[in-house]
Design an enzyme around this catalytic site. Structure first.
Site, PDB file in Angstrom:
ATOM      1  N   ASN A   7       0.871  -1.176   0.000  1.00 57.06           N
ATOM      2  CA  ASN A   7       0.000   0.000   0.000  1.00 57.06           C
ATOM      3  C   ASN A   7       0.910   1.228   0.000  1.00 57.06           C
ATOM      4  O   ASN A   7       1.441   1.610   1.044  1.00 57.06           O
ATOM      5  CB  ASN A   7      -0.899  -0.036   1.243  1.00 57.06           C
ATOM      6  N   ARG A  90      -2.409  -1.976  -3.642  1.00 60.57           N
ATOM      7  CA  ARG A  90      -3.639  -1.198  -3.483  1.00 60.57           C
ATOM      8  C   ARG A  90      -3.507   0.078  -4.316  1.00 60.57           C
ATOM      9  O   ARG A  90      -2.531   0.814  -4.195  1.00 60.57           O
ATOM     10  CB  ARG A  90      -3.838  -0.827  -2.023  1.00 60.57           C
ATOM     11  N   HIS A 180     -12.771   3.333  -0.605  1.00 61.27           N
ATOM     12  CA  HIS A 180     -12.873   2.247   0.398  1.00 61.27           C
ATOM     13  C   HIS A 180     -13.559   1.016  -0.192  1.00 61.27           C
ATOM     14  O   HIS A 180     -14.110   0.201   0.552  1.00 61.27           O
ATOM     15  CB  HIS A 180     -13.710   2.667   1.629  1.00 61.27           C
ATOM     16  N   ARG A 241     -11.389  15.946   7.304  1.00 58.27           N
ATOM     17  CA  ARG A 241     -12.128  16.302   6.077  1.00 58.27           C
ATOM     18  C   ARG A 241     -13.558  16.706   6.415  1.00 58.27           C
ATOM     19  O   ARG A 241     -14.191  16.097   7.280  1.00 58.27           O
ATOM     20  CB  ARG A 241     -12.169  15.102   5.123  1.00 58.27           C
ATOM     21  N   GLU A 385      -8.456  -5.120   4.387  1.00 58.54           N
ATOM     22  CA  GLU A 385      -8.259  -4.814   2.963  1.00 58.54           C
ATOM     23  C   GLU A 385      -7.054  -5.560   2.393  1.00 58.54           C
ATOM     24  O   GLU A 385      -7.080  -6.027   1.261  1.00 58.54           O
ATOM     25  CB  GLU A 385      -8.075  -3.303   2.781  1.00 58.54           C
TER      26      GLU A 385
END
Ligand code: AMP
Length: 399
Positions: A7, A90, A180, A241, A385
């Site tokens: 990742n 990823r 996601h 965010r 993940e």
């Protein structure tokens, strides 16, 4: 069979080496601070570690260090990279180009790089990491890319289009992509299995709540809508965010502060959310602690989060014409009983009733937390993940 899952970000390279016989993690770590100075932290399943400052001018040196710690020294877990059957990467943005995992070729890397305009923080870094990986690992080791956006490619146009002039969708590909996706796919499949049902028969609302948060409506195993949009900024408020705001507020604030588009983006991505509302922290644990002490803005941030999630549950129940289960995952979803309890309060109309004691007592494990008479089941489903990327990689190279 061993799969290395990578990742990569602009300054970091996180990795896990997974043994696919039992899906156990042999080692994991992070080559961090790429382009700044460099640091490696590496840990094996039996507790051996490497923690050292390094020199990582580019992703290539970071990859070389990754190979070194895996194959040599006290915390090595393999003798040579030839023992690794494949590398799975990823990738954040696959746009409309990639709707499923695929094998890495020079053309695929170029295409991922080309999509950088749609994910400025991520895709170029992925391309750099892919090129570095290709240069460092054996030529015979296949690489696979797995896209965060791919699961959301099943959304119908009415869900992914913005009501902006259509030409800008055609010309600039401005639309909702969702993110996601690997997590939502993993947890919704894991939930169907735990419920003993075929995912094709289920309507699931998947709430991935972490530093970044997104909520997805999964109908019959397919995403039909999701809260993140063109970028991971849309949807509910997150650590730093803002989530969705009236677009006019954006132009108004930019005007007041004399912000450039980049500065406005920083403001919304790095200074808003929990941090902006509370003025305390982007971390849910700090917000919960401050709210318990009575801090008004921390209480407001907590209330806003729960309320926004409730609104999405309402919206997605309507979008799917029903809901069988709501699941919580991600750092907050798996660990914060307070957030789950707040979200599931006053939701009887949606058939949601949780066992408060069980909810309070459960952290980070697969568990049904709704009561026996709750029409809609509520579950905690830990996400993984990396494991799904490893499974996808294995599936593709086995073809
Ligand atoms: P993630 O991005 O999925 O790693 O999630 C990070 C978020 O999870 C942060 O806001 C953390 O405060 C939150 N988190 C992690 N562990 C806990 C915990 N034990 N209780 C409450 N929140 C937690």
């Amino acid at each position: 069979m061993l799969i290395l899952v990578v990742n990569a970000g602009s300054s970091s390279l996180k990795y896990q080496l997974i043994n696919m016989e039992d899906e156990s993690v042999l080692a994991k770590g992070n080559c961090d601070r790429i382009g700044i100075d460099g640091h490696v932290s590496h840990k094996t399943a039996d507790g051996r570690t490497v923690d050292a400052d390094c020199n990582f001018p580019t992703h290539t040196e970071a990859f070389e260090k990754l190979v070194e710690v895996l194959t040599t020294g006290d915390a090595a877990v393999i003798k040579s990279m030839d023992e690794i059957s494949a590398v799975g990467h990823r990738i954040v943005q696959g746009a409309e180009v990639f709707d499923k995992p695929c094998l890495v070729t020079p053309e695929v890397i170029d295409k991922i790089d080309e999509l950088r305009e749609l994910a400025p923080v991520h895709n170029h870094a992925h391309a750099l990491a892919l090129r570095a990986c290709t240069a460092v690992i054996p030529k015979t080791t296949p690489q696979v890319v797995v896209f965060d956006t791919a699961f959301h490619q099943t959304m119908p146009p009415k869900a992914y289009m913005f009501a902006l002039p259509y030409e800008d969708y055609e010309k600039y590909h401005v639309r909702k992509y969702g993110f996601h996706g690997t997590s939502h796919r993993f947890v919704s499949a894991a939930l169907a299995e735990a419920m003993g049902k075929d995912i094709k028969d289920l309507k699931i609302i998947s709430c991935h709540l972490g530093n970044g948060s997104s909520i997805t409506a999964v109908k019959g195993g397919k995403c039909i809508d999701t809260s993140m949009g063109f970028t991971p900024l849309d949807g509910i408020l997150m650590g730093t965010r803002c989530g969705a705001v009236d677009p006019s507020a954006v132009t108004f604030v930019a005007d007041k502060h004399h912000f450039t588009p980049d500065e406005m983006s920083q403001y919304m991505n790095k200074k808003s959310g929990f941090l902006g509302v509370s003025g305390i922290s982007s971390d849910n644990r700090d917000i919960t602690a401050a709210a318990e002490k009575g801090d008004k803005r921390a209480i407001l941030a907590s209330e806003m989060l729960a309320y926004e999630i409730q609104r999405y549950i309402g919206a997605y129940t309507a979008a799917m014409n029903g809901v069988d289960a709501v699941l919580f995952t991600g750092g907050i979803g798996e660990n914060s009983w307070e957030v789950r309890e707040r979200v599931c309060t006053d939701m009887e109309y949606f058939g949601i009733k949780i066992d408060k004691e069980l909810n309070k007592a459960t952290r980070g494990k697969l568990m049904k937390i709704s009561t026996a008479d709750s029409k809609t089941e509520v579950w905690i489903v830990p996400t993984n993940e990396e494991l799904l990327i490893a499974r996808d990689t294995l599936a593709l190279i086995s073809k």
